[in-house]
Design an enzyme around this catalytic site. Structure first.
Site, PDB file in Angstrom:
ATOM      1  N   HIS A 213     -17.623   4.129   7.603  1.00 46.77           N
ATOM      2  CA  HIS A 213     -18.043   5.507   8.360  1.00 46.77           C
ATOM      3  C   HIS A 213     -18.970   5.322   9.337  1.00 46.77           C
ATOM      4  CE1 HIS A 213     -17.638  10.045   8.325  1.00 46.77           C
ATOM      5  NE2 HIS A 213     -19.102   9.705   8.670  1.00 46.77           N
ATOM      6  N   HIS A 215     -21.259   5.966  12.697  1.00 50.60           N
ATOM      7  CA  HIS A 215     -21.493   6.638  13.983  1.00 50.60           C
ATOM      8  C   HIS A 215     -22.093   5.614  14.835  1.00 50.60           C
ATOM      9  CE1 HIS A 215     -21.525  10.908  12.034  1.00 50.60           C
ATOM     10  NE2 HIS A 215     -21.391  10.115  10.949  1.00 50.60           N
ATOM     11  N   CYS A 247     -24.584  14.852  11.663  1.00 50.41           N
ATOM     12  CA  CYS A 247     -24.905  15.517  10.512  1.00 50.41           C
ATOM     13  C   CYS A 247     -26.199  16.374  10.676  1.00 50.41           C
ATOM     14  CB  CYS A 247     -25.230  14.586   9.189  1.00 50.41           C
ATOM     15  SG  CYS A 247     -25.801  15.371   7.706  1.00 50.41           S
TER      16      CYS A 247
HETATM   17  P1  HMG Z   1     -28.504  25.171  -2.873  1.00 49.09           P
HETATM   18  O1  HMG Z   1     -28.990  26.215  -1.954  1.00 49.09           O
HETATM   19  O2  HMG Z   1     -29.469  24.156  -3.490  1.00 49.09           O
HETATM   20  O3  HMG Z   1     -27.502  25.656  -3.990  1.00 49.09           O
HETATM   21  O4  HMG Z   1     -27.424  24.352  -1.933  1.00 49.09           O
HETATM   22  P2  HMG Z   1     -27.559  26.564  -5.315  1.00 49.09           P
HETATM   23  O5  HMG Z   1     -26.885  25.874  -6.325  1.00 49.09           O
HETATM   24  O6  HMG Z   1     -29.147  26.529  -5.511  1.00 49.09           O
HETATM   25  O7  HMG Z   1     -27.151  27.879  -4.675  1.00 49.09           O
HETATM   26  C1  HMG Z   1     -27.685  28.592  -3.832  1.00 49.09           C
HETATM   27  C2  HMG Z   1     -26.691  29.897  -3.431  1.00 49.09           C
HETATM   28  O8  HMG Z   1     -25.780  29.026  -2.635  1.00 49.09           O
HETATM   29  C3  HMG Z   1     -26.004  30.479  -4.343  1.00 49.09           C
HETATM   30  O9  HMG Z   1     -25.747  31.838  -3.823  1.00 49.09           O
HETATM   31  C4  HMG Z   1     -24.546  29.627  -4.376  1.00 49.09           C
HETATM   32  O10 HMG Z   1     -23.707  30.541  -4.877  1.00 49.09           O
HETATM   33  C5  HMG Z   1     -24.595  29.208  -3.212  1.00 49.09           C
HETATM   34  P3  HMG Z   1     -26.491  33.132  -3.882  1.00 49.09           P
HETATM   35  O11 HMG Z   1     -26.536  33.295  -5.432  1.00 49.09           O
HETATM   36  O12 HMG Z   1     -27.996  32.627  -3.419  1.00 49.09           O
HETATM   37  O13 HMG Z   1     -25.937  34.124  -3.143  1.00 49.09           O
HETATM   38  N1  HMG Z   1     -23.534  28.044  -2.979  1.00 49.09           N
HETATM   39  C6  HMG Z   1     -22.592  27.811  -2.394  1.00 49.09           C
HETATM   40  N2  HMG Z   1     -21.875  28.779  -1.458  1.00 49.09           N
HETATM   41  C7  HMG Z   1     -20.508  28.494  -1.064  1.00 49.09           C
HETATM   42  N3  HMG Z   1     -20.226  27.096  -1.413  1.00 49.09           N
HETATM   43  C8  HMG Z   1     -20.691  26.309  -2.183  1.00 49.09           C
HETATM   44  C9  HMG Z   1     -22.041  26.524  -2.591  1.00 49.09           C
HETATM   45  N4  HMG Z   1     -22.884  26.124  -3.410  1.00 49.09           N
HETATM   46  C10 HMG Z   1     -24.029  26.784  -3.792  1.00 49.09           C
HETATM   47  N5  HMG Z   1     -20.393  24.917  -2.489  1.00 49.09           N
HETATM   48  C11 HMG Z   1     -25.708  22.849  -1.595  1.00 49.09           C
HETATM   49  C12 HMG Z   1     -26.861  22.940  -2.401  1.00 49.09           C
HETATM   50  C13 HMG Z   1     -25.060  21.343  -2.041  1.00 49.09           C
HETATM   51  C14 HMG Z   1     -24.494  23.879  -1.607  1.00 49.09           C
HETATM   52  C15 HMG Z   1     -26.107  22.834  -0.093  1.00 49.09           C
HETATM   53  O14 HMG Z   1     -27.304  21.742   0.032  1.00 49.09           O
HETATM   54  C16 HMG Z   1     -25.149  22.269   0.666  1.00 49.09           C
HETATM   55  O15 HMG Z   1     -24.068  22.981   1.010  1.00 49.09           O
HETATM   56  N6  HMG Z   1     -25.144  21.111   1.605  1.00 49.09           N
HETATM   57  C17 HMG Z   1     -24.313  20.499   2.285  1.00 49.09           C
HETATM   58  C18 HMG Z   1     -24.850  19.927   3.596  1.00 49.09           C
HETATM   59  C19 HMG Z   1     -23.570  19.377   4.303  1.00 49.09           C
HETATM   60  O16 HMG Z   1     -22.739  19.901   4.454  1.00 49.09           O
HETATM   61  N7  HMG Z   1     -24.107  18.183   5.185  1.00 49.09           N
HETATM   62  C20 HMG Z   1     -23.232  17.682   5.878  1.00 49.09           C
HETATM   63  C21 HMG Z   1     -21.960  17.031   5.176  1.00 49.09           C
HETATM   64  S1  HMG Z   1     -22.513  15.435   4.665  1.00 49.09           S
HETATM   65  C22 HMG Z   1     -22.374  14.206   5.864  1.00 49.09           C
HETATM   66  O17 HMG Z   1     -22.183  14.842   6.920  1.00 49.09           O
HETATM   67  C23 HMG Z   1     -22.573  12.754   6.074  1.00 49.09           C
HETATM   68  C24 HMG Z   1     -20.954  12.273   5.858  1.00 49.09           C
HETATM   69  O18 HMG Z   1     -20.460  12.301   7.210  1.00 49.09           O
HETATM   70  C25 HMG Z   1     -21.111  10.612   5.718  1.00 49.09           C
HETATM   71  C26 HMG Z   1     -22.141   9.813   6.807  1.00 49.09           C
HETATM   72  O19 HMG Z   1     -22.044   9.987   7.945  1.00 49.09           O
HETATM   73  O20 HMG Z   1     -22.806   9.252   6.152  1.00 49.09           O
HETATM   74  C27 HMG Z   1     -20.025  12.809   4.805  1.00 49.09           C
HETATM   75 MG    MG Z   2     -20.666  11.369   8.967  1.00 51.34          MG
END
Ligand code: HMG
Ligand code: MG
Length: 304
Positions: A213, A215, A247
């Site tokens: 993967h 970039h 990202c």
């Molecule tokens: P957090 O804030 O630590 O979560 O986030 P939490 O468990 O403490 O929960 C806090 C609140 O979030 C709660 O709601 C949960 O219900 C809600 P509240 O009670 O406050 O109303 N919550 C959610 N809501 C919807 N969907 C969920 C979810 N989980 C908790 N799944 C978490 C932790 C992992 C959720 C957060 O940090 C997050 O969503 N991160 C995602 C970041 C992301 O998407 N980054 C980009 C993708 S990775 C990437 O691009 C790399 C890749 O392309 C490969 C590469 O290039 O290397 C793949």
């Molecule tokens: Mg990526």
């Protein structure tokens, strides 16, 4: 070119997810749907549609459920989505069965600092978060990919050792993931970095379980892809139409390697991908946002 290596590149098209997650303006559901429909006519076998991540963290992905409800895969195309935790898995399972993707992807990284910025926990803590997702997904019959981000370089911790990346790959495989996608999240890997990492991990992990993967921030993604294929036999590559992508938690990173550029390079080297690069440009053009690929900028590409 070595005979016997032809005709076996698989492109995992990540533009609806990685391509769009960093776009500041929210792109309409209609446009995303049109993108996916057009991508299905390009010959790509797998499309990453969205992410069941927190909408507070990545607002652009908040319509992932609606997307799965509004477009179904054609024959020969597999849909997938990112699932960070059990909350995300519950959201996926709340969809009617026919609208669920066949494949999901869990994700972690080879650096604690990046993980803390991206998923709010350390790498070890991420294994605890991911493990029940992999177990539940396997039990429900999903295919599972495991992403290892910042596998070569981290925007916070700089160069990552191959041993550290191997450790994270092996932990994911122990959990039961079917495939590892090794991510150059910041697009900083040089050919030497690729040699160093792939020399280490392909000794321990069969090459057919590894996807790359890349970039393209520093312009080395095409070269790195070719090396991965030619010297290490890797045949699965993630790429994004138009070279979109990035990202939100990896400052300074630019788009994924562009699908059309990757396809053009392989096809013009006698290596089939099954993908029509012109249709890829047409597909991503429905978004009406600036494209970053080389081929989208060439008016009349020189062809036979
Ligand atoms: P957090 O804030 O630590 O979560 O986030 P939490 O468990 O403490 O929960 C806090 C609140 O979030 C709660 O709601 C949960 O219900 C809600 P509240 O009670 O406050 O109303 N919550 C959610 N809501 C919807 N969907 C969920 C979810 N989980 C908790 N799944 C978490 C932790 C992992 C959720 C957060 O940090 C997050 O969503 N991160 C995602 C970041 C992301 O998407 N980054 C980009 C993708 S990775 C990437 O691009 C790399 C890749 O392309 C490969 C590469 O290039 O290397 C793949
Ligand atoms: Mg990526």
């Amino acid at each position: 070119m070595t005979e016997g290596k032809k005709g076996n590149i698989k492109i995992v098209e990540v533009s609806p997810r990685d391509g769009l997650q960093n776009e500041k303006e929210i792109i309409s559901l209609e446009k995303k749907k049109k993108l996916i429909e057009c991508l299905m006519d390009t010959g790509v076998q797998e499309i990453e549609i969205g992410s069941f991540v927190s909408p507070k963290w990545v607002p652009q992905m908040q319509d992932t459920e609606q997307l799965f409800l509004s477009v179904l895969p054609k024959d020969g195309v597999k849909f997938s989505a990112l699932v960070p935790n059990m909350k995300g898995f519950e959201r996926l399972m709340n969809l009617p069965e026919k609208n669920r993707p066949k494949k999901i992807a869990v994700f972690t990284a080879a650096s604690d600092t990046f993980n803390l910025k991206n998923i709010n926990c350390t790498t070890e803590q991420s294994f605890e978060m991911i493990k029940p997702v992999v177990e539940s997904a396997k039990k429900e019959g999903f295919e599972v990919r495991g992403y290892v981000s910042v596998a070569f370089w981290c925007p916070y911790e700089k160069k990552i050792s191959p041993e550290k990346t191997l450790y994270v790959c092996e932990r994911l495989l122990e959990m039961g993931v079917d495939e590892i996608s090794v991510g150059d999240t910041v697009g900083r890997a040089s050919p030497l970095d690729v040699y160093q990492l792939l020399s280490v991990i392909t000794k321990k992990i069969p090459h057919n379980l590894i996807a790359l993967h890349f970039h393209n921030t520093y312009g080395m993604a095409l070269l790195n892809s070719f090396i991965s294929f030619h010297d290490f036999g890797i045949t699965t590559f993630d790429s994004s139409a138009g070279g979109l992508g990035g990202c939100p938690f990896a400052p300074g990173a630019s788009g994924n390697v562009a699908t059309e550029d990757l396809v053009f390079m392989f096809e013009n080297s006698g290596i089939e991908t099954g993908v029509n690069w012109k249709k890829v440009i047409e597909a991503v053009s429905v978004l009406e946002i600036p494209l970053r690929s080389t081929l989208s900028k060439i008016k009349n590409p020189l062809e036979e």
